[in-house]
Every structure is written in C-alpha cells, then in structure tokens.
Scaffold this motif. Sequence first.
Motif, PDB file in Angstrom:
ATOM      1  N   PRO A 229      37.955  27.139  35.258  1.00  0.00           N
ATOM      2  CA  PRO A 229      38.372  27.846  36.469  1.00  0.00           C
ATOM      3  C   PRO A 229      39.884  28.015  36.516  1.00  0.00           C
ATOM      4  O   PRO A 229      40.639  27.139  36.087  1.00  0.00           O
ATOM      5  CB  PRO A 229      37.880  26.935  37.593  1.00  0.00           C
TER       6      PRO A 229
ATOM      7  N   THR B  36      34.358  27.956  41.594  1.00  0.00           N
ATOM      8  CA  THR B  36      33.260  28.867  41.278  1.00  0.00           C
ATOM      9  C   THR B  36      32.175  28.170  40.446  1.00  0.00           C
ATOM     10  O   THR B  36      32.484  27.358  39.561  1.00  0.00           O
ATOM     11  CB  THR B  36      33.799  30.070  40.487  1.00  0.00           C
TER      12      THR B  36
ATOM     13  N   GLU C   2      29.129  31.367  36.393  1.00  0.00           N
ATOM     14  CA  GLU C   2      29.851  32.631  36.552  1.00  0.00           C
ATOM     15  C   GLU C   2      30.789  32.885  35.381  1.00  0.00           C
ATOM     16  O   GLU C   2      31.378  31.947  34.814  1.00  0.00           O
ATOM     17  CB  GLU C   2      30.647  32.627  37.857  1.00  0.00           C
TER      18      GLU C   2
ATOM     19  N   ARG D 260      35.806  32.384  36.833  1.00  0.00           N
ATOM     20  CA  ARG D 260      35.783  31.224  37.707  1.00  0.00           C
ATOM     21  C   ARG D 260      37.168  30.947  38.296  1.00  0.00           C
ATOM     22  O   ARG D 260      38.190  31.170  37.639  1.00  0.00           O
ATOM     23  CB  ARG D 260      35.282  29.987  36.948  1.00  0.00           C
TER      24      ARG D 260
END
Length: 301
Positions: A12, A165, A169, A172
């Motif tokens: 992330p 996130t 995904e 992120r």
Amino acid sequence: MYCDKSKEAAPPKPAATVVLLRGGENGFSVYLMRRAGKGGAFSGAFVFPGGLAEPGDGGDGGCLQSPSPEDFSAAAVLNEPELSAEEARALFFAAIRETWEEAGVLLASMPDGTPFAPAEEHSVRELCRLREEVASGSLSLSSLARELGVVLRPDWLCPFARWITPVTERRRFDARFFLARFPGGQMALPDHNELSEGLWVSPEEALSLSGQGRLLLYPPTYVTLFSLSRFPGPEHALAAARQSRVSPILPQAFCDEQGVGVLLPGDPDYTGPSPSPAPGLPWRMVLTEKGFSPRFGREGS
C-alpha cells in the motif's frame, strides 16, 4: 475483483485525506467531492480531499511549522512508531497540499496566527494559477506559502482514522484520515479535473443520500461519515479524536451468498488481528445496485 486472491498483494502507498468540518446552526457539515468518471480509483464516488504522499512532501520543514514550532511534532501527533519523523511530516504536508489542489482550501494562517483569507490583492485568477502550479509540480507548497506570506498549519490536522486497501486490490493505499476545521474566509471549490463537483452536506444527510443511491460512497468514506454523525458539532468530533488512538483498519474483501463487499473489524467472518470495533459501527459493507450498504451486528454473519 473482490474475490481474486491469486495475485501477490501490492504494497500500500501512503496517502492522506482531510475531512473539512464546518459548523452551523443545525449541527455541522463536511465537504465532499465527486471523483471524475475516468476509470481511476473511486471513479464517480464522493470523497474527501486527499491523495498520495509524493516524494517532495515534507522536504521543507521550514514552512510546515506552526507559529510555535516547538508545540507541534508530526510524529508525536500521528503516533505511529514505525514511521520516521520525515515520513510522518510528509503525511501532514500531503494532507495540506491535496486539500489545496483538490478543494482550493489552504490550511494556513498569517504570521500572527489568524486564518489565511485571500485579500483583495489575491485575485481569483492568481489563486487559480497558484493552485494549478502546485498541482502540476511546478510550484512547491513551501514556495506557495512564501509567495502568499502565510504559515502552513499541520497543527490544525487531527488524526481520525487509518484505512488500508484490501490485499486483493490491484492499487492499494494506506490512507490517514485527518479532521480539520474549515478556515473562514475561504471558498471550497473542486478542481474540475480530478473532481467534477463539490458539496457541503451533514454526515446524516450524506448517509441518507447514499441509501437512496444518490451519493456513491466507498466504505472508508461511509464509515467516517457514520462515525461523525454521532457528534453534535465539530468541536465534539475534534475533542474525541484528540483523546483516542487511531488503529489501522484493513477491510477484507468477500463474495458469498450475500453478495460482494468488504468485511470490517467486528464481523464474525473477519480473520486476523484487528482493532476492537467501536460500538454501533457497521460490521460489513455490501455492494448493491445503489452502492455500498452497511450491515450491523449479527446481520453481517
């Protein structure tokens, strides 16, 4: 996309989001903007001003100080021991920069501490130019502060939440959500590039419009508004935030007989370590034809 667990999780990226609070006779309102429908992250959704921390953020501490520098420490306020002082400072700098770029609101004061309000010599055209130059990277935020003769005010930002996130995904974010009072004398306007429209709305009304399918809210925005709806005014929300320690929330994507969405701490199907959920908050968010809808308590099981 929520159920694809075949790929290795992307790390992330640090980001900052600012929830602007404006008091009124009947409670308070927050500023939301609609992300332009260009297929990017949160496309078409209403969000708070914010974005990724950039390499230059926090590089010039001289203009990222309050009038009393010894009274403010980004690392102490953020209270994330794993971050360096520079990384913590960069998140505050990013929060101020993104709010200026996206909403045209500068969290800054005059040297005497009074909130910055554009004077007559600051024409709308000039402010738009400065805003565009900061957004393009041709003007640093610290240079903007020097040009306007203001002091950036990270001490006006109060950590409120942290959302990471889901690992499924592709893109992120590790987003810190800050509360800040809207400085009087300024006007919030979307940039009409990444953001197509903006509105001041109470947390309760935003949640109602979301339930009607008229306001698309992603889970972090929805839960933030839900949390804020419990407070009668900005001062109560800020006071509560100052007294609490922020724990990261990492939603977990799911798809089952109930549909598609994310699990939140407190849901019986949520796995792994998680902070203790605040009483009354949603346990999961389910994606419906009207957007994300909350589920509470054992309804989430």
